[in-house]
Motif scaffolding. Structure first.
Motif, short mmCIF file in Angstrom:
data_model
loop_
_atom_site.label_atom_id
_atom_site.label_comp_id
_atom_site.label_asym_id
_atom_site.label_seq_id
_atom_site.Cartn_x
_atom_site.Cartn_y
_atom_site.Cartn_z
N ALA A 1 0.82 -1.22 0.00
CA ALA A 1 0.00 0.00 0.00
C ALA A 1 0.85 1.26 0.00
O ALA A 1 0.43 2.30 -0.52
N ASP A 2 2.05 1.19 0.57
CA ASP A 2 2.91 2.38 0.63
C ASP A 2 3.78 2.55 -0.60
O ASP A 2 4.58 3.48 -0.69
N GLY A 3 3.63 1.65 -1.58
CA GLY A 3 4.39 1.76 -2.81
C GLY A 3 5.65 0.92 -2.85
O GLY A 3 6.29 0.81 -3.90
N SER A 4 6.03 0.33 -1.74
CA SER A 4 7.23 -0.51 -1.72
C SER A 4 6.97 -1.82 -2.44
O SER A 4 5.82 -2.30 -2.52
N VAL A 5 8.02 -2.42 -2.97
CA VAL A 5 7.88 -3.68 -3.71
C VAL A 5 7.58 -4.81 -2.74
O VAL A 5 8.32 -5.07 -1.80
N GLN A 6 6.45 -5.47 -2.98
CA GLN A 6 6.03 -6.58 -2.13
C GLN A 6 6.52 -7.92 -2.67
O GLN A 6 6.90 -8.81 -1.92
N SER A 7 6.50 -8.04 -4.00
CA SER A 7 7.02 -9.25 -4.65
C SER A 7 7.48 -8.90 -6.05
O SER A 7 6.97 -7.96 -6.67
N GLU A 8 8.45 -9.67 -6.54
CA GLU A 8 8.97 -9.43 -7.88
C GLU A 8 9.48 -10.75 -8.45
O GLU A 8 10.14 -11.52 -7.75
N PHE B 1 2.43 -7.01 -14.60
CA PHE B 1 3.14 -7.99 -15.41
C PHE B 1 4.35 -7.39 -16.11
O PHE B 1 5.42 -8.00 -16.17
N PHE B 2 4.19 -6.19 -16.64
CA PHE B 2 5.24 -5.61 -17.48
C PHE B 2 5.90 -4.40 -16.82
O PHE B 2 6.44 -3.52 -17.49
N TYR B 3 5.87 -4.40 -15.50
CA TYR B 3 6.38 -3.27 -14.70
C TYR B 3 7.81 -2.90 -15.12
O TYR B 3 8.09 -1.74 -15.48
N ARG B 4 8.73 -3.83 -15.05
CA ARG B 4 10.13 -3.51 -15.33
C ARG B 4 10.38 -3.23 -16.80
O ARG B 4 11.21 -2.37 -17.14
#
Length: 332
Positions: free
Chosen positions: A258-265, A312-315
């Motif tokens: 919720a704070d914008g930090s990466v939760q999973s990648e 899905f295509f974030y990076r």
């Protein structure tokens, strides 16, 4: 005569009301004032970077009722719950599009999720209110916040539709000269969308172009609402033909907290190709059931990836924005 006429007028009036029942019970929130910081995500502040991103958030709000029981088909930007529902998608987009840019994202009276299940006529009628806000926000941004910097236009879903409309209605030669690229994602660019400023991307580094795709596990999983696009590009290999981008070219699916930090990648799990007949981005390597949202089943069946395609295509998208910006500045 007058006594007989009054009941007749009453019946006519009641009949008119019954024919417009939904309209009479619908309320529209007050329009935002974009001179106020509260009308912008994070206050609409510049961080002193070389270029901007003007981003339009997708649909995140359901129909709601006020204390009188009147129905509203629009986001109320002063409603804390509504703001919370769009803030997480905004943080997702900020990570993708503004990793090295100033990020400007207006809150606006977006039309609700239920609105997209209605007829095209109802959608377009309601969307005009949303677009009025986007238009005013964009004009305010250009006049008061942009300070002459190059910019990227981006949006997803309803936001993608708004980007298309901005390119058609608000773009000028002077502004276009400063537009690095546009990303009207998750919405079709159809043959009705004619504009000299709508130029489809054909590779990874073109500038002044638009990037769009709509993703699904198979072409028949694309709902009619998202069908009919005349353009699409594969965000993994940046080709417009049917050549499959293998999972080795998948730079990373990202989900955030919720704070914008990466939760999973996770990288190198997806492959994708463009279907020639429908221009659908056909995605393989994931289980369709894992990304099905029952509350949105009226819009998106199992196998449609509209809700998670930015994840899905974030990076790949993140890198591409930087590549297009680099190419833009190199050509100046």
């Amino acid at each position: 005569m007058k006594q007989k006429l009054l009941p007749l007028l009453w019946l006519v009036w009641m009949a008119a009301l019954s024919g417009c029942e939904e309209k009479s019970l619908t309320i529209v929130p007050e329009s935002p004032d974009y001179a106020e910081a509260e009308a912008w995500f994070d206050g609409g502040r510049s961080e002193g970077r070389a270029y901007d991103v003007f981003y339009i958030v997708p649909t995140c709000v359901f129909d709601w009722q006020n204390e009188s029981g009147d129905t509203c088909h629009y986001m109320d930007i002063g409603n804390a719950a509504h703001r919370k529902s769009v803030d997480s998608p905004l943080r997702l987009a900020k990570g993708i599009f503004a990793d090295e840019a100033n990020f400007f994202a207006p809150y606006y009276r977006q039309i609700t999720i239920e609105s997209w299940t209605k007829s095209d006529e109802v959608i377009e009628e309601r969307f005009q209110t949303a677009y009025e806000d986007i238009r005013e926000a964009f004009r305010y941004y250009i006049e008061h916040l942009n300070e002459g910097r190059p910019f990227v236009l981006a949006g997803h879903s309803q936001g993608g539709k708004a980007v298309i409309e901005l390119l058609k209605r608000e773009m000028t030669d002077e502004l276009y000269g400063r537009m690095i690229a546009a990303y009207p994602l998750g919405y079709p660019v159809t043959e009705r969308d004619a504009s000299p400023y709508l130029k489809p991307a054909t590779d990874a580094t073109g500038t002044g172009v638009f990037v769009t795709f709509n993703s699904a596990s198979a072409p028949d999983k694309l709902p009619a609402l998202l069908a009919g696009s005349q353009a699409a590009i594969n965000p993994m290999n940046w080709r417009t033909d049917t050549v499959t981008a293998p999972k080795e070219e998948h730079l990373g699916t990202v989900f955030i907290a919720a704070d914008g930090s990466v939760q999973s990648e996770e990288a190198h799990v997806i492959s994708a190709r463009i279907d020639e007949a429908t221009r659908t981005l056909v995605v393989s390597g994931v289980n369709p059931s894992d990304y099905y949202t029952p509350s949105l089943s009226a819009l998106f069946p199992v196998g449609n990836y509209h809700v998670v395609e930015l994840n899905f295509f974030y990076r790949n998208l993140q890198r591409n924005v930087k590549e297009r910006a680099e190419a833009f500045f190199a050509n100046k």
